[in-house]
Design a protein around this motif. Sequence first.
Motif, mmCIF file in Angstrom:
data_model
loop_
_atom_site.group_PDB
_atom_site.id
_atom_site.type_symbol
_atom_site.label_atom_id
_atom_site.label_comp_id
_atom_site.label_asym_id
_atom_site.label_seq_id
_atom_site.Cartn_x
_atom_site.Cartn_y
_atom_site.Cartn_z
ATOM 1 N N GLN A 115 -41.247 75.447 -30.174
ATOM 2 C CA GLN A 115 -41.411 74.129 -29.545
ATOM 3 C C GLN A 115 -42.129 73.151 -30.478
ATOM 4 N N GLY A 116 -42.765 73.686 -31.522
ATOM 5 C CA GLY A 116 -43.386 72.824 -32.532
ATOM 6 C C GLY A 116 -44.460 71.901 -32.007
ATOM 7 N N ARG A 117 -45.281 72.397 -31.118
ATOM 8 C CA ARG A 117 -46.343 71.555 -30.534
ATOM 9 C C ARG A 117 -47.514 71.413 -31.512
ATOM 10 N N THR A 118 -47.273 70.700 -32.591
ATOM 11 C CA THR A 118 -48.268 70.620 -33.679
ATOM 12 C C THR A 118 -49.566 69.944 -33.238
ATOM 13 N N ASP A 119 -49.480 69.008 -32.289
ATOM 14 C CA ASP A 119 -50.707 68.363 -31.790
ATOM 15 C C ASP A 119 -51.612 69.402 -31.132
ATOM 16 N N GLU A 120 -50.999 70.330 -30.380
ATOM 17 C CA GLU A 120 -51.784 71.394 -29.735
ATOM 18 C C GLU A 120 -52.345 72.347 -30.791
ATOM 19 N N TRP A 121 -51.571 72.619 -31.815
ATOM 20 C CA TRP A 121 -52.057 73.500 -32.895
ATOM 21 C C TRP A 121 -53.280 72.871 -33.549
ATOM 22 N N ASP A 122 -53.174 71.566 -33.843
ATOM 23 C CA ASP A 122 -54.303 70.846 -34.457
ATOM 24 C C ASP A 122 -55.538 70.923 -33.566
ATOM 25 N N ARG A 123 -55.329 70.722 -32.275
ATOM 26 C CA ARG A 123 -56.464 70.705 -31.323
ATOM 27 C C ARG A 123 -57.131 72.084 -31.280
ATOM 28 N N MET A 124 -56.305 73.150 -31.265
ATOM 29 C CA MET A 124 -56.887 74.504 -31.242
ATOM 30 C C MET A 124 -57.654 74.796 -32.525
ATOM 31 N N ILE A 125 -57.105 74.359 -33.648
ATOM 32 C CA ILE A 125 -57.803 74.556 -34.928
ATOM 33 C C ILE A 125 -59.112 73.769 -34.936
ATOM 34 N N ASP A 126 -59.073 72.540 -34.429
ATOM 35 C CA ASP A 126 -60.275 71.692 -34.407
ATOM 36 C C ASP A 126 -61.379 72.287 -33.525
ATOM 37 N N ILE A 127 -61.003 72.780 -32.353
ATOM 38 C CA ILE A 127 -62.008 73.307 -31.411
ATOM 39 C C ILE A 127 -62.379 74.744 -31.762
ATOM 40 N N VAL A 141 -80.876 81.086 -30.957
ATOM 41 C CA VAL A 141 -79.512 81.600 -30.769
ATOM 42 C C VAL A 141 -78.545 80.426 -30.662
ATOM 43 N N MET A 142 -77.461 80.511 -31.425
ATOM 44 C CA MET A 142 -76.387 79.515 -31.335
ATOM 45 C C MET A 142 -75.155 80.225 -30.813
ATOM 46 N N ILE A 143 -74.690 79.841 -29.628
ATOM 47 C CA ILE A 143 -73.496 80.461 -29.048
ATOM 48 C C ILE A 143 -72.338 79.470 -29.159
ATOM 49 N N ASN A 144 -71.432 79.738 -30.084
ATOM 50 C CA ASN A 144 -70.242 78.900 -30.268
ATOM 51 C C ASN A 144 -69.157 79.398 -29.315
ATOM 52 N N ASN A 145 -69.074 78.727 -28.167
ATOM 53 C CA ASN A 145 -68.241 79.221 -27.075
ATOM 54 C C ASN A 145 -67.071 78.303 -26.732
ATOM 55 N N VAL A 173 -66.533 67.035 -33.580
ATOM 56 C CA VAL A 173 -67.182 65.966 -34.358
ATOM 57 C C VAL A 173 -68.468 66.535 -34.938
ATOM 58 N N LYS A 174 -68.459 66.785 -36.246
ATOM 59 C CA LYS A 174 -69.596 67.521 -36.842
ATOM 60 C C LYS A 174 -70.913 66.786 -36.701
ATOM 61 N N GLY A 189 -64.831 73.832 -34.789
ATOM 62 C CA GLY A 189 -65.975 73.731 -33.875
ATOM 63 C C GLY A 189 -66.992 74.831 -34.136
ATOM 64 N N VAL A 190 -66.499 76.048 -34.378
ATOM 65 C CA VAL A 190 -67.377 77.181 -34.708
ATOM 66 C C VAL A 190 -68.068 76.933 -36.053
ATOM 67 N N LEU A 191 -67.297 76.480 -37.037
ATOM 68 C CA LEU A 191 -67.859 76.222 -38.364
ATOM 69 C C LEU A 191 -68.928 75.124 -38.323
ATOM 70 N N TYR A 192 -68.676 74.083 -37.537
ATOM 71 C CA TYR A 192 -69.663 73.005 -37.423
ATOM 72 C C TYR A 192 -70.941 73.533 -36.763
#
Length: 247
Positions: A102-114, A87-91, A67-68, A118-121
């Motif tokens: 398996q097409g776990r697209t919800d997990e793919w979305d979550r990994m992309i979001d975090i 220092v900003m540590i995006n961890n 959440v930006k 998350g790093v970009l924000y």
Amino acid sequence: MSNNISDKVVVITGASSGLGESTARYLAARGAKVVLAARRAERLQQLAEEIRASGGEALPVVTDVTVKEQVQALIDATISRFGRVDVMINNSGLMAIAPMAQGRTDEWDRMIDINIKGVLYGIAAALPAMQQQNSGHIINVASVAGVKVFAPGGTVYSGTKYAVRAITEGLRMEVGGNIRATLISPGAVDSELKFGSNDEASSNNVKEFYKQAIPAESVARAIAYAIEQPAEVDINEVVLRPTVQEF
């Protein structure tokens, strides 16, 4: 303490456990003022109290890196309390391992979001403050899975970590001069990352793989090494693994 860490204001996401928690303790012990960000308020409060009890300074700020507005509020709280962010540590990270079929697209979305957004924000929130004060250091935690594709199972996770690697290198090229950019790419390190997989077979494989893990403080020391260099020295990339890890 003239270690170039003392008195620096360091923001750490994913600070409630693992690499983030260990790094917060390690840097606070060396005189840094640490700002602890994660979703678990109780864990953050407990860590902040422990750091203060040891004579350190710590500010817990409950933050969801996806959440930006919350990431911006984290930086605003840091500047309000300490007047700057050094220092900003995006961890923060999620590793959900499973075959792509398996097409776990919800997990793919979550990994992309975090792992990516998350790093970009974190960069978007911290960079203007660093440019204004004419100094700063952004440290992004990736993975050896951003150096070599971790497949089968870790293909999407690797994709997110390759993205972090590209973003960090591009950031270095864009803001070099007074602002440093460092990529930390750990192998198997003892943390909660290994519990991110919902596919049972993949989860079992990951837990077996992590039996060779090295302590989280291994990464904290690498981060400290990057921070403590003189201002004109930019440690751009550190890859560290257990000596026994083949991948």
